[in-house]
Scaffold this motif. Structure first.
Motif, PDB file in Angstrom:
ATOM      1  N   ALA A   1      43.742  46.579  37.866  1.00 39.65           N
ATOM      2  CA  ALA A   1      44.783  46.409  38.881  1.00 39.65           C
ATOM      3  C   ALA A   1      45.518  45.084  38.674  1.00 39.65           C
ATOM      4  N   PRO A   2      46.200  44.940  37.527  1.00 36.51           N
ATOM      5  CA  PRO A   2      46.840  43.650  37.224  1.00 36.51           C
ATOM      6  C   PRO A   2      47.932  43.249  38.214  1.00 36.51           C
ATOM      7  N   ASP A   3      48.485  44.199  38.948  1.00 33.94           N
ATOM      8  CA  ASP A   3      49.530  43.876  39.915  1.00 33.94           C
ATOM      9  C   ASP A   3      48.988  43.621  41.320  1.00 33.94           C
ATOM     10  N   ALA A   4      47.685  43.741  41.485  1.00 34.15           N
ATOM     11  CA  ALA A   4      47.082  43.489  42.800  1.00 34.15           C
ATOM     12  C   ALA A   4      47.153  41.990  43.104  1.00 34.15           C
ATOM     13  N   GLU A   5      47.305  41.679  44.374  1.00 33.94           N
ATOM     14  CA  GLU A   5      47.397  40.296  44.820  1.00 33.94           C
ATOM     15  C   GLU A   5      46.001  39.767  45.133  1.00 33.94           C
ATOM     16  N   GLU A   6      45.648  38.663  44.507  1.00 34.99           N
ATOM     17  CA  GLU A   6      44.351  38.040  44.769  1.00 34.99           C
ATOM     18  C   GLU A   6      44.448  37.245  46.061  1.00 34.99           C
ATOM     19  N   ALA A   7      43.466  37.426  46.929  1.00 30.95           N
ATOM     20  CA  ALA A   7      43.496  36.773  48.234  1.00 30.95           C
ATOM     21  C   ALA A   7      42.117  36.819  48.861  1.00 30.95           C
ATOM     22  N   PHE A   8      41.966  36.102  49.960  1.00 33.12           N
ATOM     23  CA  PHE A   8      40.771  36.274  50.774  1.00 33.12           C
ATOM     24  C   PHE A   8      41.069  37.431  51.727  1.00 33.12           C
ATOM     25  N   VAL A   9      40.181  38.402  51.723  1.00 35.75           N
ATOM     26  CA  VAL A   9      40.342  39.595  52.545  1.00 35.75           C
ATOM     27  C   VAL A   9      39.099  39.671  53.440  1.00 35.75           C
TER      28      VAL A   9
ATOM     29  N   GLY B   1      37.743  37.377  54.969  1.00 38.74           N
ATOM     30  CA  GLY B   1      36.943  36.180  54.775  1.00 38.74           C
ATOM     31  C   GLY B   1      36.211  36.055  53.458  1.00 38.74           C
ATOM     32  N   VAL B   2      36.418  37.013  52.531  1.00 41.04           N
ATOM     33  CA  VAL B   2      35.769  36.938  51.216  1.00 41.04           C
ATOM     34  C   VAL B   2      36.817  37.162  50.126  1.00 41.04           C
ATOM     35  N   PRO B   3      36.527  36.713  48.895  1.00 43.69           N
ATOM     36  CA  PRO B   3      37.490  36.902  47.811  1.00 43.69           C
ATOM     37  C   PRO B   3      37.718  38.385  47.524  1.00 43.69           C
ATOM     38  N   GLY B   4      38.942  38.698  47.210  1.00 43.26           N
ATOM     39  CA  GLY B   4      39.254  40.079  46.882  1.00 43.26           C
ATOM     40  C   GLY B   4      40.679  40.257  46.442  1.00 43.26           C
ATOM     41  N   PHE B   5      41.134  41.494  46.518  1.00 44.26           N
ATOM     42  CA  PHE B   5      42.471  41.857  46.077  1.00 44.26           C
ATOM     43  C   PHE B   5      43.105  42.822  47.061  1.00 44.26           C
ATOM     44  N   ARG B   6      44.420  42.712  47.185  1.00 45.05           N
ATOM     45  CA  ARG B   6      45.212  43.656  47.974  1.00 45.05           C
ATOM     46  C   ARG B   6      46.152  44.384  47.019  1.00 45.05           C
ATOM     47  N   LEU B   7      46.360  45.642  47.310  1.00 38.96           N
ATOM     48  CA  LEU B   7      47.298  46.456  46.543  1.00 38.96           C
ATOM     49  C   LEU B   7      48.236  47.106  47.539  1.00 38.96           C
TER      50      LEU B   7
END
Length: 142
Positions: A56-64, A66-72
């Motif tokens: 998922a190279p276009d996913a946004e890295e963020a805290f989701v 309260g933990v590290p993750g990705f949003r798409l």
């Protein structure tokens, strides 16, 4: 769409280095989170991070949550975290976890969480399958 700065100098970027300017939102915070993890946990969590990024190279890295993750497409794609006695992987979908239940038998699994020890890491191919299934779910409106 990717946020990339091309040819910025520290003079034109408010005194920030090129790496700081081109870094995606959330990456710096996730890097800081990983640095605080014990070495074995950090390696396991970095493996999860890289596997998610690979599919998922276009996913946004963020805290989701309260933990590290990705949003798409603005929706939670997958998250991960280190705890005192285990690592957690969150595909953000009980349906995705159920779909691969037979491949997750050796891990402690609940409705939305896959727990594992850093020495018994989820196989990268399985992480990628879980993330791809979640991506399909998001793109279908889930």
């Amino acid at each position: 769409m990717r946020d990339e700065a091309v040819g910025l100098s520290t003079a034109t970027s408010g005194g920030k280095s090129k790496e700081e300017v081109t870094m995606k939102p959330g990456k710096k915070e996730v890097d800081a989170y990983l640095v605080l993890q014990p070495e074995a946990f950090r390696r396991a969590l970095q493996t999860l991070r890289e596997a998610i990024q690979a599919v998922a190279p276009d996913a946004e890295e963020a805290f989701v949550y309260g933990v590290p993750g990705f949003r798409l497409e603005g929706k939670p794609l997958a998250c991960y975290a280190g705890f005192k006695s285990h690592c957690g992987f969150y595909p953000m979908s009980p349906a995705v976890i159920s779909l691969y239940a037979s491949e997750l038998k050796e891990y402690k699994v609940s409705k939305g969480t896959i727990r594992f020890q850093p020495g018994n890491m989820l196989p990268v191919r399985l992480i990628k399958k879980l993330v791809k299934a979640r991506m399909m779910e998001i793109r279908k409106g889930g």
